[in-house]
Design a protein around this motif. Structure first.
Motif: not given
Length: 283
Positions: A164-168, A198-200, A243-247
């Motif tokens: 999650n952190s890496w995608v953000f 999608l990537l997450t 639930e996680v939010d990578p945005s």
């Protein structure tokens, strides 16, 4: 905040000599046109397939759902009560962290909390791990990044937080990519909430963590009284969906995330334009 990401915008109003009304346009930080109007004519940036489809386009700000109250910082909330009204043919999904009670046809009382969701059904494991046209996690670059992030994680939850952190941090915030495959996102590293999601999902599935997209509404940030359409991620950790939010780099997302669709479900798309929200907040 548009399409679930924070970005700098530039608004331009321009008159040509002899015009009776201005051309008003909104651009991103790189000057690309996002939307605009000339009098009553409105135009919105879309990918080529959508622009040629004959389907009415989607304007994030224009189609956002207004509420009575501003909520301050959404991440400071642990629980939110709303009443959602829409056409009677749609019912929002209920879960351990989103309790839904029908009040009347097309009207639902929802209590959303910052907590883990339903128990994960192991019978669904293969479904939420398989590669698809969009979630093409068998691609070498996705597998390499996922393996590197997994090596630094002791538990599945640590791994989910690392992804999650890496995608953000790695995906630039942009509204103009409209990429349809995770392998494209990891190459371009640019996109809105849909590309982040999608990537997450792909990175998690690549290392054996069941994951799926969640679609719905989310509060659009401090000082606003708007809920915008958004997507984020559910991952199966320790027997439950979380639930996680990578945005926004959130783990256990803030309770303004109102779930309307899960996985490939598209029924919620029919609610656009018909949803009304009433938010209960402390004075």
């Amino acid at each position: 905040r548009l399409h679930g990401v924070d970005m700098v915008q530039k608004s331009v109003s321009a008159w040509q000599e002899g015009d009776e009304m201005p051309t008003v346009s909104l651009h991103d930080s790189e000057g690309r046109l996002l939307r605009g109007s000339i009098g009553n004519i409105r135009f919105v940036l879309e990918d080529e397939r959508m622009a040629k489809s004959g389907v009415v386009g989607f304007d994030v700000m224009g189609d956002a759902v207004a509420v009575k109250w501003t909520l301050g910082a959404p991440e400071s909330l642990d629980q939110l009560d709303v009443v959602l009204s829409t056409h009677p043919g749609f019912s929002p999904p209920s879960s351990a962290n989103q309790l839904v009670k029908a009040v009347s046809p097309g009207r639902y009382r929802i209590r959303r909390s910052r907590a883990a969701g339903d128990l994960f059904d192991s019978a669904d494991r293969d479904r939420w791990l398989r590669a698809t046209t969009s979630v093409d996690h068998q691609q070498p670059e996705i597998r390499a990044v996922a393996a590197r992030l997994r090596r630094g994680a002791r538990t599945d939850r640590d791994f989910v937080e690392a992804v999650n952190s890496w995608v953000f941090r790695s995906v630039a915030k942009s509204m103009v990519s409209n990429l349809s495959r995770a392998s494209q996102v990891i190459t371009v590293k640019r996109g809105d909430c849909t590309e982040h999601t999608l990537l997450t999902v792909a990175l998690l599935r690549a290392e054996g963590v069941p994951a799926r997209e969640v679609s719905g509404l989310v509060h659009m940030g401090p000082g606003t009284a708007l809920f915008g359409f958004h997507s984020w991620v559910e991952a199966a950790v320790d027997g439950r969906w979380i639930e996680v939010d990578p945005s926004w780099n959130e783990v256990l997302v803030n309770p303004t995330h109102i779930r309307l669709g899960v996985g490939p479900s598209t029924d919620w798309l029919a609610t656009m334009g018909s949803i009304r929200l009433e938010v209960s907040v402390e004075p």
